[in-house]
Design an enzyme around this catalytic site. Structure first.
Site, PDB file in Angstrom:
ATOM      1  CG  ASP A 306      30.872  51.568 -64.069  1.00  0.00           C
ATOM      2  OD1 ASP A 306      30.415  52.777 -63.704  1.00  0.00           O
ATOM      3  OD2 ASP A 306      30.362  50.340 -62.983  1.00  0.00           O
ATOM      4  CE1 TYR A 307      35.427  58.358 -62.580  1.00  0.00           C
ATOM      5  CE2 TYR A 307      36.982  57.486 -62.553  1.00  0.00           C
ATOM      6  CZ  TYR A 307      36.541  58.454 -61.894  1.00  0.00           C
ATOM      7  OH  TYR A 307      36.935  59.102 -61.814  1.00  0.00           O
TER       8      TYR A 307
END
Length: 756
Positions: A306-307
């Protein structure tokens, strides 16, 4: 009761179900993996890996935010807006970039793709995006759509979303979110299917099928990404990114099954979660990403971080620096790094030092290339990049009609005292009051990065279009969402006194749900509550229309209103859909996918809790331990009754099946669509079991005065549990089978005995 005489099921069988292996074999993901096992493009992928430098390999494992994006996307991922465009183009030409995400528009993505295929290895880029509930045509937020209890509808809206986004050049969507959400404080509950495991499984499968279609190479299809693996929804206190300190039993019984269901549907990719799971953050958790996901669940596709999730291992305290974070993430099982650039920057030196074996890098690169091949990008890197197709497939009439249908069916009628609804289209003066009465903001809901607010239909417009005389409605804000409006309450009270009926539009703004949008008190904001109390004092009949991204604890005049509609964030056709239900063009058919607590202090509250040793003493001092409106609750404009519950037999073996039958009646004067729900309680097992568990559900549409029989097959396999060693078994003993209109309604019950 002993499980010793019962046949044992494999863990994989429990995760995937009896039909899963055949489904996996036929899935788009299986076709992708076959490319590394002798299928089309296999030799090309192997040859590419052999020819690539370590810098090029690290580039393929790098996914970066696009500098060309919408304002909404830039606000969610602000680093994207700051990134140097020339640097990104240079990385693409050098083969140091595997893909970009949340880019907007075919023209710029075409330019990037041209840069990528001019690189030494000519490997095309992946274009990904957060399209959670619609691209340009916006459907209800996933939690709202879950209120339909209709996987077929969820598959259709996902398919329509795929059609629009693929026309805009997107290959890969970061959805569905299959995290079970049982704490209403957690903002990302809005992105999932709510508190129930079965519903989360069913909708996860449906959305995966909708996004991916029959073939990933179809230009109308996109690769799905089930997220966030795993137990992200168990964040303590409902605080986003917080730790999830849960038992392995809870992980396996509640949080893993929806991922297995999406895997059964062939989901091509998985996104790692942000949270620390029992001491080890998911991005660095080998047990979770490799032992569980790959070895137990059999997943062979791509795992994306994820980011900035790999870089955050430093903040978690698991890694000393960015280099160690990159090593921990790739060795745990993350194949592709998002936004941080850590794999691009550190994998070459990690391989050179021997800290990361080249075989692990090649494995990850192979998964990235297999996904690109499955999407048809090696055959035609521009297959989804066509400006004419983008224009032709955006906001088509059929897609807008589908958005209206989905919105209508997502609405839940909580109360309807005195049959105040449906309203008449003529002869009644209506005061439409509240901060959500009109205006095109806060209609789409969170995670709508590419839609235009100006294309959405607000509540006032929908109501006016439904009335024979639009002048019969007066609109007054009364308050802001969280603050008082000078003179607002006085103006609202004056409008209410002049009206025959008040529609009170209250709730949450978009930014109060979604990522990093946790609320400490899940209540109507005080300014709006004060407005509701003042309106109640006028004595006029009130219909409350809630706009919300979570379960709310309703209080005071809001709870006391004779009619309450839960309308979530319904998307493009918000106003039209609500008006359709208010005025009876369609009847309400939605049911709550989350329990609405009686008090905010009850949170987290969910129906499928384990039993206590002193059930009669289980309460707060002033509040019962029960929902105000439980999971599965929702009224119709009919008058529904159940009768005649019977089982085809009252005893069955551990591999048997019983048929549950009953009759459903509509005693009212209006047609109705009822959701009949089948729950089971294991009376005594080798481990404690929930009070009730949903095992099946079915819609039945009844004309006024009509009765219809409804039947459910119930197999012994649906009664399986994980024993003390986490082995799935069907144990002998007594089960209570209940058919009811909600998880906490009495309904009709019968006993079922399972024998050895």
């Amino acid at each position: 009761m002993s499980a010793s005489a019962m046949p044992e099921l494999s863990r994989r069988a429990l995760f995937l179900g009896s039909a899963a292996f055949a489904a996996w074999q036929a899935s788009p993901l299986r076709a992708a993996i076959a490319m590394l096992e002798g299928g089309a493009h296999a030799s090309r992928i192997r040859s590419l890996i052999d020819r690539m430098s370590i810098e090029e390999k690290a580039g393929q494992l790098t996914l970066m935010p696009s500098p060309w994006t919408s304002a909404a996307a830039a606000s969610i991922n602000p680093a994207a807006a700051k990134r140097n465009v020339d640097n990104l183009m240079a990385d693409a030409r050098a083969g140091r970039l595997g893909g970009i995400f949340n880019g907007y528009g075919v023209a710029m993505q075409t330019e990037l793709q041209r840069a990528a295929i001019s690189s030494r290895q000519a490997i095309p880029l992946l274009f990904a995006a957060d399209v959670i509930h619609g691209y340009r045509t916006v459907f209800p937020v996933p939690l709202g759509e879950a209120a339909t209890f209709d996987p077929g509808l969820a598959e259709r809206t996902a398919r329509a979303s795929a059609d629009e986004m693929s026309a805009a050049g997107i290959d890969w969507v970061f959805a569905p979110m299959v995290d079970v959400g049982r704490d209403a404080r957690w903002g990302r509950t809005v992105e999932g299917a709510g508190e129930d495991v079965l519903l989360s499984c069913d909708l996860g499968k449906a959305r995966t099928r909708g996004f991916q279609g029959a073939s990933l190479s179809d230009p109308h299809s996109v690769a799905a990404c089930m997220k966030h693996f795993a137990a992200y929804g168990a964040a303590e206190g409902g605080v986003d990114y917080n730790v999830a300190d849960i038992s392995e039993r809870t992980l396996r019984e509640v949080y893993l099954p929806p991922f297995a269901a999406a895997l059964e549907a062939g989901c091509a990719t998985v996104m790692a979660a942000f949270e620390d799971l029992a001491g080890v953050p998911a991005h660095g958790n080998h047990w979770l990403l490799t032992d569980i996901l790959r070895k137990e669940m059999g997943f062979k596709g791509l795992v994306v971080g994820d980011y900035n999730g790999d870089a955050e291992l430093v903040e978690h305290g698991l890694a000393q620096d960015a280099r160690q974070a990159a090593r921990l993430a790739i060795m745990a099982g993350v194949d592709m790094s998002m936004a941080s650039g850590l794999f691009r920057d550190h994998i070459p030196s990690l391989v050179a030092s021997g800290d990361v074996p080249m075989s692990r890098v090649d494995e990850a690169v192979g998964r990235v290339l297999a996904l690109k091949a499955a999407l048809g990008l090696f055959d035609d890197p521009f297959r989804r990049l066509d400006a004419r197709r983008e224009r032709a497939r955006t906001r088509q009439p059929a897609t807008i009609a589908l958005a209206r249908e989905a919105a209508q069916r997502s609405i839940v009628l909580l109360k309807n005292e005195g049959d105040i609804l449906p309203l008449s289209r003529t002869g009644k003066r209506i005061a439409l009051i509240g901060p959500f009465a009109e205006g095109q903001k806060n209609l789409h809901g969170p995670w709508t990065l590419f839609a235009d607010n100006k294309e959405a239909v607000d509540l006032a417009s929908g109501i006016r279009a439904s009335l024979a005389d639009p002048a019969m409605v007066t609109v007054v804000a009364g308050s802001e969402v969280e603050t008082e409006l000078e003179g607002g309450i006085a103006a609202a009270v004056a409008a209410a006194r002049e009206a025959d009926i008040v529609i009170l539009a209250l709730g949450e703004r978009e930014a109060m749900s979604g990522e990093n949008a946790s609320r400490d008190l899940v209540v109507i904001p005080p300014a709006q509550q004060a407005l509701a109390e003042a309106i109640a004092q006028t004595g006029k009949p009130v219909v409350v229309v809630l706009r919300n991204g979570r379960a709310l604890a309703l209080q005071g005049a809001v709870l006391a209103a004779p009619a309450i509609l839960v309308t979530w964030f319904l998307g493009s056709e918000t106003g039209n859909a609500i008006a359709d239900v208010l005025f009876g063009k369609v009847g309400p058919s939605g049911r709550l996918p989350v329990s609405f607590p009686a008090s905010p202090g009850q949170v987290p509250y969910y129906y499928a809790r384990r039993r206590f040793g002193r059930p009669k003493s289980t309460r707060y001092i002033k509040v019962k331990f029960a929902a105000a409106f439980p999971f599965g609750h929702g009224l119709t404009y009919g008058k529904i009754e159940y009768s005649g519950l019977e089982l085809s037999r009252t005893r069955m073996t551990s591999d048997g099946e019983v048929v549950v039958r009953l009759t459903v009646h509509n005693r009212g004067t209006q047609a109705a669509t009822e959701l009949v729900q089948l729950y089971v309680q294991d009376v005594a097992g080798s481990v404690t079991r929930p009070i009730r568990e949903l095992k099946a559900y079915r819609h039945v549409t009844l004309k006024p005065g009509e009765s219809r029989g409804v039947s459910f097959p119930l197999s012994a396999g649906q009664l399986a549990l994980l024993d003390a060693d986490f082995r799935p078994v069907v144990e002998p003993g007594r089960f209570v089978v209940t058919v009811a209109p909600s998880a906490e309604a009495a309904g009709l019950s019968a006993d079922l005995e399972v024998t050895g």
